[in-house]
Design an enzyme around this catalytic site. Structure first.
Site, PDB file in Angstrom:
ATOM      1  N   LYS A  40       0.573  -1.518   0.100  1.00 38.75           N
ATOM      2  CA  LYS A  40      -0.427  -0.312  -0.473  1.00 38.75           C
ATOM      3  C   LYS A  40       0.808   1.213  -0.596  1.00 38.75           C
ATOM      4  O   LYS A  40       0.573   2.241  -0.832  1.00 38.75           O
ATOM      5  CB  LYS A  40      -0.997  -0.274   0.860  1.00 38.75           C
ATOM      6  CG  LYS A  40      -1.772   1.362   1.399  1.00 38.75           C
ATOM      7  CD  LYS A  40      -2.571   1.464   2.799  1.00 38.75           C
ATOM      8  CE  LYS A  40      -1.446   1.688   4.187  1.00 38.75           C
ATOM      9  NZ  LYS A  40      -1.222   3.107   4.870  1.00 38.75           N
ATOM     10  N   ASN A  41       1.761   1.117   0.823  1.00 44.44           N
ATOM     11  CA  ASN A  41       2.595   2.593   0.918  1.00 44.44           C
ATOM     12  C   ASN A  41       3.764   2.795  -0.098  1.00 44.44           C
ATOM     13  O   ASN A  41       3.663   3.981   0.088  1.00 44.44           O
ATOM     14  CB  ASN A  41       3.073   2.676   2.224  1.00 44.44           C
ATOM     15  CG  ASN A  41       2.190   2.598   3.501  1.00 44.44           C
ATOM     16  OD1 ASN A  41       1.266   2.732   3.574  1.00 44.44           O
ATOM     17  ND2 ASN A  41       3.423   2.092   5.119  1.00 44.44           N
ATOM     18  N   ARG A 110      -3.833  10.704   4.559  1.00 44.45           N
ATOM     19  CA  ARG A 110      -2.578  12.101   4.619  1.00 44.45           C
ATOM     20  C   ARG A 110      -1.301  11.717   3.551  1.00 44.45           C
ATOM     21  O   ARG A 110      -0.811  12.329   2.992  1.00 44.45           O
ATOM     22  CB  ARG A 110      -1.723  11.682   6.571  1.00 44.45           C
ATOM     23  CG  ARG A 110      -2.813  11.123   6.558  1.00 44.45           C
ATOM     24  CD  ARG A 110      -1.791  11.080   8.514  1.00 44.45           C
ATOM     25  NE  ARG A 110      -1.345  12.355   8.620  1.00 44.45           N
ATOM     26  CZ  ARG A 110      -1.422  14.011   9.018  1.00 44.45           C
ATOM     27  NH1 ARG A 110      -2.877  14.329   9.836  1.00 44.45           N
ATOM     28  NH2 ARG A 110      -0.434  14.164   8.787  1.00 44.45           N
ATOM     29  N   CYS A 134      -4.825  13.135  13.168  1.00 39.45           N
ATOM     30  CA  CYS A 134      -4.547  12.189  13.308  1.00 39.45           C
ATOM     31  C   CYS A 134      -5.142  11.580  14.559  1.00 39.45           C
ATOM     32  O   CYS A 134      -4.115  11.769  15.163  1.00 39.45           O
ATOM     33  CB  CYS A 134      -3.041  12.203  11.878  1.00 39.45           C
ATOM     34  SG  CYS A 134      -3.163   9.701  11.900  1.00 39.45           S
ATOM     35  N   ARG A 139       1.653  13.715  13.664  1.00 39.34           N
ATOM     36  CA  ARG A 139       2.421  13.495  12.227  1.00 39.34           C
ATOM     37  C   ARG A 139       2.185  15.211  11.432  1.00 39.34           C
ATOM     38  O   ARG A 139       1.422  15.712  10.649  1.00 39.34           O
ATOM     39  CB  ARG A 139       0.810  13.496  11.861  1.00 39.34           C
ATOM     40  CG  ARG A 139       0.826  11.739  12.392  1.00 39.34           C
ATOM     41  CD  ARG A 139      -0.062  10.795  11.151  1.00 39.34           C
ATOM     42  NE  ARG A 139       0.895  10.685   9.984  1.00 39.34           N
ATOM     43  CZ  ARG A 139       0.259   9.273   9.419  1.00 39.34           C
ATOM     44  NH1 ARG A 139      -1.264   8.685   9.621  1.00 39.34           N
ATOM     45  NH2 ARG A 139       0.926   8.595   8.634  1.00 39.34           N
ATOM     46  N   ILE A 141       4.334  18.391   8.774  1.00 32.03           N
ATOM     47  CA  ILE A 141       4.426  18.337   7.724  1.00 32.03           C
ATOM     48  C   ILE A 141       5.956  19.753   7.692  1.00 32.03           C
ATOM     49  O   ILE A 141       6.430  19.853   6.460  1.00 32.03           O
ATOM     50  CB  ILE A 141       3.904  18.684   6.654  1.00 32.03           C
ATOM     51  CG1 ILE A 141       2.835  20.166   7.316  1.00 32.03           C
ATOM     52  CG2 ILE A 141       2.824  17.275   6.639  1.00 32.03           C
ATOM     53  CD1 ILE A 141       3.240  21.023   6.219  1.00 32.03           C
ATOM     54  N   ASP A 142       5.955  19.972   9.030  1.00 37.26           N
ATOM     55  CA  ASP A 142       7.426  20.811   8.735  1.00 37.26           C
ATOM     56  C   ASP A 142       8.619  21.156   8.536  1.00 37.26           C
ATOM     57  O   ASP A 142       9.195  21.380   7.294  1.00 37.26           O
ATOM     58  CB  ASP A 142       7.603  21.443  10.188  1.00 37.26           C
ATOM     59  CG  ASP A 142       8.094  20.172  11.245  1.00 37.26           C
ATOM     60  OD1 ASP A 142       7.726  18.783  11.268  1.00 37.26           O
ATOM     61  OD2 ASP A 142       9.326  20.258  11.858  1.00 37.26           O
ATOM     62  N   LEU A 143       8.799  19.505   8.111  1.00 37.02           N
ATOM     63  CA  LEU A 143      10.160  19.059   7.041  1.00 37.02           C
ATOM     64  C   LEU A 143       9.699  18.787   5.890  1.00 37.02           C
ATOM     65  O   LEU A 143      10.520  19.440   4.559  1.00 37.02           O
ATOM     66  CB  LEU A 143      10.553  17.874   7.491  1.00 37.02           C
ATOM     67  CG  LEU A 143      10.582  16.979   9.119  1.00 37.02           C
ATOM     68  CD1 LEU A 143      11.716  16.113   9.163  1.00 37.02           C
ATOM     69  CD2 LEU A 143      12.180  18.097   9.176  1.00 37.02           C
ATOM     70  N   ASP A 325       4.635   0.111  11.989  1.00 36.24           N
ATOM     71  CA  ASP A 325       3.427  -0.566  11.415  1.00 36.24           C
ATOM     72  C   ASP A 325       3.059  -2.369  11.616  1.00 36.24           C
ATOM     73  O   ASP A 325       2.139  -2.433  11.730  1.00 36.24           O
ATOM     74  CB  ASP A 325       3.629  -0.502  10.266  1.00 36.24           C
ATOM     75  CG  ASP A 325       3.714   1.330   9.652  1.00 36.24           C
ATOM     76  OD1 ASP A 325       3.096   2.046  10.334  1.00 36.24           O
ATOM     77  OD2 ASP A 325       3.971   1.403   8.885  1.00 36.24           O
TER      78      ASP A 325
END
Ligand code: EPU
Length: 436
Positions: A40-41, A110, A134, A139, A141-143, A325
Site C-alpha cells: 500500500k505505502n 494523509r 490523526c 504527524r 509536515i514541517d520537514l 506499523d
C-alpha cells in the site's frame, strides 16, 4: 482443531442494519500457504509520482484497498484519468487542470499530501490542504515545508492550506531532522524536476522509498542512493519524463502481520511473494521470541510456532529498525508470551490505542509514557472490540485468532484501508473468521 460441527457458518445474507463486523472463533493453529499482495505505502506514492510526466503510467501488483481508491479520487480531482482493473492502475496525467487538492480529500488520506511535490515541480505552483488531525499522532509536515523552501519554493500556510510556488526549483543539500517518509518523498518528487543536484541527508531508507525512486528513474528521473542515508537526485527537464509500466514491491507489513498471526496462534505457514530482506528486524525478533523461521526462496519464508513463546523487548525505529506499523500486531503475540515484554514506541505519540481493547480480551498491559509493559497471560479471551486505526485492527484480529471463544471486531473501515481479503486469507489457513 475445530470440528466441522462447531465451525462458524458463513453468513446467510449480509446484515445492513448493524455495523459490519468480523467474527472470529479463536484457537485454530494456522496451517498452509499464503501470498502477500503489493505494498500500500509504495503504491500510493507512485500514484502521485505519475503526475510528474504528461503521459500515461501503469502500476502493477496494486492491492484493492480503499486507500488506493481514495488516492485515485485525489488525482482524478486534479484532472488525471485513472482506471483500476484487477491489480493494475493506469494513470493518464496528460491533462492536469486543477492544482488544488482540497481538505475533503486530503483529510481522508494523509498520503495524498505528497501530490504537493510533483504539482509544484511540473506546474510551478500548487495549493494542498494540510491533512489535519490523526488518531495515532501529531504527524507534522514541517520537514516537507522546509525541504521545499530549501529548493527555492515560496511556501506559506494559510487557512489550512499549503501554498507553494516557485519560478524555478534549484537542487540543494537538505538535512532532515528525522528520516520522515513523507518529507523524503515530497522532496524527491520536487527535486526530480529541479535544476541541478539535490542531496537529502538522513533520508528515509524504507523499501517503499526505494520503489518510488526506481519508479521515478523508470520515468526518466535520475536518483541514486535510495535506501541509504544519503539520496542524490539529479534534476531532469519535464520533457525528459515519460510514462512507464512498473511493478509494486510486496507489502512487508502484510507479511509481518501474517508472521505475527502464526506466532500468536501456533502452526506452520509458508508465506510467499514477500522480500525477506525487508523484514530482517522482524525475523530476528521471531527467533528471540521462540518461533522458527526459514527462508526458502528469495520470496518465500516458512514460519513455525508451537508451545508458549518468550517475552522480549521491542523498540520501534525508522527502517531498517523494527517498524512502528508492526508494533500493534506484535503486541498481540507478546500478550501471551512467558514473562514481561516492554514495547517502546518512538515514531508516534499515540499509537497504543489497541491496548484498551486487548485488555478487554484479558491482556495485562500497562502504559508508561511511550512504553507498554506487557505481562504475558496464559491465554486471551474473545470479546467485542473496536479498531481505531489500521494496525490496531490487524492486532485485534490476531488476538482474536489466538483467543479462547468468540471475538467480534468493528471499525472495519480502518482494516479495509490497508489489508486486502484478510479474512479470506486467514480462512484459507484454517481460521474460523467471517465478516457479517
Ligand atoms: N514528522 C515530523 N515532521 C514532518 C514529517 C514527519 O515531525 O515534517 C514526524 C511525524 O509526526 C511522525 C514521524 O515523523 O511522528 C514519522 O512520520 P513519517 O513522515 O515518516 O510518516 P508518514 O510518511 O506520514 C508513512 C506511512 C505510515 C508509517 C510511517 C512511518 C504511508 C502512507 N504511511 O507515514 O504508515 O507509519 O511512514 O514508517 O506511507 C500505516 O501504513 O499504517 C501507516 C501509518
Amino acid at each position: 482443531m475445530t470440528s466441522e460441527a462447531t465451525r462458524l457458518d458463513p453468513p446467510a445474507k449480509p446484515t445492513t442494519e448493524i455495523e459490519q463486523r468480523i467474527i472470529i472463533r479463536g484457537g485454530n493453529p494456522l496451517r498452509g500457504t499464503v501470498r502477500v499482495g503489493g505494498a500500500k505505502n509504495a503504491v500510493l506514492k507512485k500514484m502521485a509520482a505519475a503526475l510528474l510526466a504528461a503521459d500515461v503510467s501503469v502500476l502493477r501488483n496494486v492491492p484493492n484497498l480503499t486507500d488506493v481508491h481514495m488516492m485515485a479520487d485525489v488525482i482524478r480531482y486534479l484532472g488525471a484519468k485513472v482506471t483500476i482493473a484487477g491489480d493494475e492502475v493506469t494513470i493518464d496525467a496528460r491533462d492536469i487542470n486543477e492544482l488544488e487538492a482540497p481538505y475533503e480529500l486530503v483529510s481522508q488520506l494523509r498520503a495524498s499530501f505528497v501530490v504537493l511535490g510533483p504539482l509544484l515541480a511540473r506546474f510551478g505552483h500548487a495549493k494542498v490542504s494540510l491533512p489535519g488531525g490523526c488518531a495515532i499522532g501529531e504527524r507534522r509536515i514541517d520537514l516537507h515545508e522546509r525541504g521545499l523552501k530549501i529548493l527555492g519554493a515560496d511556501c506559506k500556510i494559510e487557512h489550512g492550506y499549503v501554498y507553494a510556488s516557485a519560478d524555478k526549483l534549484t537542487g540543494s543539500r537538505i538535512y532532515l531532522d528525522r528520516p520522515s517518509n513523507g518529507a523524503t518523498e515530497n522532496i524527491m518528487l520536487a527535486a526530480a524536476l529541479a535544476e541541478g543536484q539535490t542531496i537529502i541527508e538522513n533520508a528515509a531508507q524504507d523499501p517503499e522509498i526505494v520503489n518510488l525512486a526506481d519508479f521515478i528513474n523508470a520515468m526518466g528521473g535520475r536518483i541514486s542512493g535510495a535506501g541509504s542515508y544519503q539520496m542524490v537526485i539529479d534534476g531532469v527537464k519535464p520533457s525528459e519524463m515519460h510514462g512507464t509500466t512498473f511493478e509494486t514491491i510486496p507489502d512487508r507489513l502484510e507479511a509481518g502481520s501474517f508472521i505475527s498471526a502464526v506466532m500468536a496462534t501456533g502452526g506452520e505457514v509458508t508465506i510467499e511473494g514477500l522480500n525477506p530482506h525487508h523484514l530482517y528486524s522482524v525475523i530476528s525478533k521471531i527467533s528471540e521470541i521462540g518461533s522458527e523461521v526459514a527462508i526458502y526462496a528469495p520470496d518465500t519464508i516458512k514460519v513455525k510456532s508451537h508451545g508458549r513463546l518468550r517475552a522480549t523487548d521491542i523498540t520501534t525505529v525508522p527502517y531498517p529498525g523494527f517498524p512502528t506499523d508492526l508494533q500493534a500486531p506484535i503486541m498481540s503475540v507478546l500478550a501471551t508470551c512467558e514473562g514481561t515484554s516492554i514495547i517502546t514506541e518512538t515514531i508516534y505519540e499515540n499509537r497504543f490505542m489497541q491496548v484498551g481493547e486487548l485488555r478487554r480480551m484479558g491482556a495485562d498491559i500497562a502504559l508508561k509514557g511511550n512504553a507498554a509493559v506487557v505481562k504475558g497471560v496464559p491465554r486471551l479471551m474473545g470479546a467485542e472490540v473496536k479498531a481505531s486505526d489500521l494496525r490496531a485492527a490487524a492486532s485485534l484480529i490476531i488476538a482474536g485468532l489466538a483467543a479462547e471463544g468468540i471475538t467480534e471486531l468493528t471499525g472495519l473501515s480502518h482494516l479495509d484501508r490497508g489489508y486486502e481479503h484478510l479474512e479470506e486469507k486467514f480462512r484459507a489457513l484454517g481460521a474460523d473468521i467471517w465478516r457479517r
